[in-house]
Scaffold this motif. Structure first.
Motif, PDB file in Angstrom:
ATOM      1  N   PHE A 368       0.879  -1.417   0.039  1.00  0.00           N
ATOM      2  CA  PHE A 368      -0.295   0.196  -0.177  1.00  0.00           C
ATOM      3  C   PHE A 368       1.059   1.191   0.300  1.00  0.00           C
ATOM      4  N   ALA A 369       2.027   1.242  -0.573  1.00  0.00           N
ATOM      5  CA  ALA A 369       3.519   2.199  -0.585  1.00  0.00           C
ATOM      6  C   ALA A 369       3.321   2.651  -2.052  1.00  0.00           C
ATOM      7  N   PRO A 370       2.342   2.962  -2.945  1.00  0.00           N
ATOM      8  CA  PRO A 370       3.189   2.711  -4.192  1.00  0.00           C
ATOM      9  C   PRO A 370       3.987   4.021  -4.201  1.00  0.00           C
ATOM     10  N   VAL A 371       4.347   4.174  -5.607  1.00  0.00           N
ATOM     11  CA  VAL A 371       5.447   5.334  -6.307  1.00  0.00           C
ATOM     12  C   VAL A 371       4.699   6.236  -6.052  1.00  0.00           C
ATOM     13  N   SER A 372       3.856   6.547  -6.797  1.00  0.00           N
ATOM     14  CA  SER A 372       2.899   7.929  -7.486  1.00  0.00           C
ATOM     15  C   SER A 372       2.488   8.212  -5.305  1.00  0.00           C
ATOM     16  N   LEU A 373       2.171   7.380  -4.424  1.00  0.00           N
ATOM     17  CA  LEU A 373       1.891   7.932  -3.202  1.00  0.00           C
ATOM     18  C   LEU A 373       3.231   9.040  -2.707  1.00  0.00           C
ATOM     19  N   GLY A 374       4.319   8.866  -2.886  1.00  0.00           N
ATOM     20  CA  GLY A 374       5.776   9.375  -2.762  1.00  0.00           C
ATOM     21  C   GLY A 374       5.551  10.539  -4.070  1.00  0.00           C
ATOM     22  N   ASP A 375       4.958  10.468  -5.472  1.00  0.00           N
ATOM     23  CA  ASP A 375       5.218  11.719  -6.411  1.00  0.00           C
ATOM     24  C   ASP A 375       4.116  12.746  -5.567  1.00  0.00           C
ATOM     25  N   TYR A 376       3.134  12.302  -4.596  1.00  0.00           N
ATOM     26  CA  TYR A 376       2.192  13.376  -4.673  1.00  0.00           C
ATOM     27  C   TYR A 376       1.980  13.722  -3.239  1.00  0.00           C
ATOM     28  N   CYS A 377       1.497  13.476  -2.299  1.00  0.00           N
ATOM     29  CA  CYS A 377       1.321  13.512  -1.099  1.00  0.00           C
ATOM     30  C   CYS A 377       2.235  12.328   0.683  1.00  0.00           C
ATOM     31  N   ALA A 378       2.895  11.760  -0.124  1.00  0.00           N
ATOM     32  CA  ALA A 378       3.583  11.107   1.085  1.00  0.00           C
ATOM     33  C   ALA A 378       3.737  12.014   1.971  1.00  0.00           C
ATOM     34  N   GLY A 379       4.627  12.667   1.500  1.00  0.00           N
ATOM     35  CA  GLY A 379       5.602  13.602   2.975  1.00  0.00           C
ATOM     36  C   GLY A 379       6.543  13.559   3.146  1.00  0.00           C
ATOM     37  N   SER A 380       7.517  12.527   1.460  1.00  0.00           N
ATOM     38  CA  SER A 380       8.434  12.386   1.245  1.00  0.00           C
ATOM     39  C   SER A 380       9.487  13.342  -0.182  1.00  0.00           C
ATOM     40  N   ASN A 381      10.295  13.390  -0.559  1.00  0.00           N
ATOM     41  CA  ASN A 381      10.511  14.146  -1.347  1.00  0.00           C
ATOM     42  C   ASN A 381      10.520  13.019  -3.003  1.00  0.00           C
TER      43      ASN A 381
END
Length: 449
Positions: A368-381
């Motif tokens: 449940f942690a796809p790359v697209s989550l990080g692209d937008y809204c995970a809080g990571s860069n």
């Protein structure tokens, strides 16, 4: 060996062996991205901007973007109007992306550290933000307000006192950057935006320019992704400016075993492939059954996705493959050698496997942690090292915008205590004046004492 059957994506079979690092680096798929070849095209553009400033920038925009903006700096009312007309759902999503990025990046701020070496002698490491940064947001095939967020938030949280965003002018938008880019700038409180793209934007960051009698100051550091010409300009100007990295085509690697969901894996490979025909998508697995299921899922998803041709080209390119290995242990060797920009771990006990990853721009753990989550809204860069550079470089963070300055403070007694060693080492290096600088202050010290 690579399977030559009519699959969407090639196969590389490494079973029956455990290659070393050198072999793996030669074997794993990688996009061709010839920055050196682009330097020849970039050099005259950069030199023209250096020599002629605004006039060269406007001519380059006309030539490369098909439009010259009404002015190089986007007026404040144009930026504000873009935010006012932004779709409410997009605005809410951007605001949440900004909020989460701030939560993460605020915690990255370093604190000064003062060390007492001896009585009367201290060394303090003081963290100071760069004076001014240029943040590049690409145009091209997609619109990237998320890149505004990922560049601006860490710079602001680092305390950078002056920043400017540049993004290409667009014919469809009256010569201004895309309105969603401008809206993101407004939501972040960025009040200086340039309608400049490509290598000429990097040159403008490096040298500054004068427009209508107003000086647009140069930046000390330039960050943000871009095409091969942007990257070539960064390489050419490194030293005049600091740079974050030489960004290449985006890439995803997925390390998965038979517990992974083939639809999840296939959707994630497609999601990165839609960026660019040179985007890399790599699955490393010890499960032939999963590999086959992903192949089937890819065939369906590639045909159904909006950017079918672009995705198909990326997945069929030499930079993409399904890599078969004997076990997850060998799979870890492969992904550590590959050093992907984005690495997903979809295995049993994914957190423990992820803890053993040494080389990746960012690691996404579990189903449940796809790359697209990080692209937008995970809080990571999402501004991350590509092309294997994750083995020695980090993604964009607050630290990217800070410089460590050592502040040395010794009193007379502390200098006298160590002065003899300084004189001895200076003479050993045949630099006697170094020692004399100490003796001028404490002439009674003895070398070696």
């Amino acid at each position: 060996m690579t399977d030559s059957t009519s699959r969407v994506i090639a196969r590389l079979d490494l079973r029956g062996s455990r290659p070393g690092l050198r072999e793996l680096r030669a074997a794993v798929p990688r996009a061709e991205f010839d920055v050196e070849a682009a330097l020849g095209a970039v050099r005259p553009v950069v030199e023209d901007v250096r020599d002629r400033g605004a006039a060269a920038l406007l001519e380059a925009s006309e030539r490369f973007d098909g439009v010259a903006p009404p002015s190089l700096r986007v007026p404040a009312d144009v930026v504000a109007a873009a935010a006012d007309s932004l779709d409410p759902a997009v605005r809410a999503a951007l605001e949440e992306s900004i909020r989460r990025a701030r939560v993460v990046h605020r915690d990255q701020r370093r604190t000064d550290t003062s060390t007492r070496v001896v009585d009367g002698g201290t060394v303090t490491e003081r963290w100071v933000p760069v004076d001014r940064v240029g943040l590049y947001v690409p145009g091209g095939r997609a619109v990237y307000p998320s890149s505004v967020v990922m560049n601006v938030v860490p710079a602001q949280e680092a305390g950078v006192p002056s920043l400017v965003v540049a993004s290409p002018p667009q014919r469809d938008n009256g010569g201004w950057p895309h309105p969603t880019i401008l809206a993101a700038c407004a939501l972040l409180g960025v009040d200086e935006v340039w309608a400049v793209g490509g290598a000429q934007a990097v040159a403008a960051f490096a040298y500054g320019f004068e427009e209508d009698g107003v000086v647009r100051e140069p930046a000390s550091l330039v960050t943000g992704p871009g095409n091969v010409y942007v990257t070539a300009a960064k390489r050419m100007l490194m030293g005049v400016i600091g740079i974050d990295s030489e960004a290449g085509p985006t890439e995803i690697a997925v390390l998965a075993d038979d517990t992974a969901d083939a639809e999840h894996v296939a959707s994630d490979l497609v999601s990165q492939a839609e960026h660019d025909p040179l985007a890399a998508a790599v699955l490393v697995t010890d499960s032939p059954a999963l590999a086959d299921a992903v192949d089937e899922a890819l065939a369906r998803r590639v045909a159904a996705t909006k950017h079918t041709e672009r995705v198909a080209e990326a997945l069929s390119g030499r930079q993409s493959a399904i890599v078969l290995v004997d076990d997850v242990e060998v799979g870890l060797d492969v992904v550590n050698a590959y050093a992907a920009e984005h690495l997903e771990i979809q295995t049993a006990d994914a957190a423990a496997v992820a803890a053993r990853v040494r080389n990746a721009g960012a690691v996404f753990v579990g189903p449940f942690a796809p790359v697209s989550l990080g692209d937008y809204c995970a809080g990571s860069n999402h501004v991350l090292p590509t092309g294997g550079c994750a083995c020695h470089s980090s993604g964009l963070s607050v630290q990217s915008f800070l410089r460590g300055i050592h502040v040395v403070e010794y009193d007379e007694a502390a200098l006298r205590d160590v002065g003899g060693h300084v004189v001895t080492l200076a003479r050993a290096e045949d630099l006697p004046a170094h020692g004399e600088a100490v003796l001028a202050r404490v002439p009674d010290v003895e070398p070696g004492a």
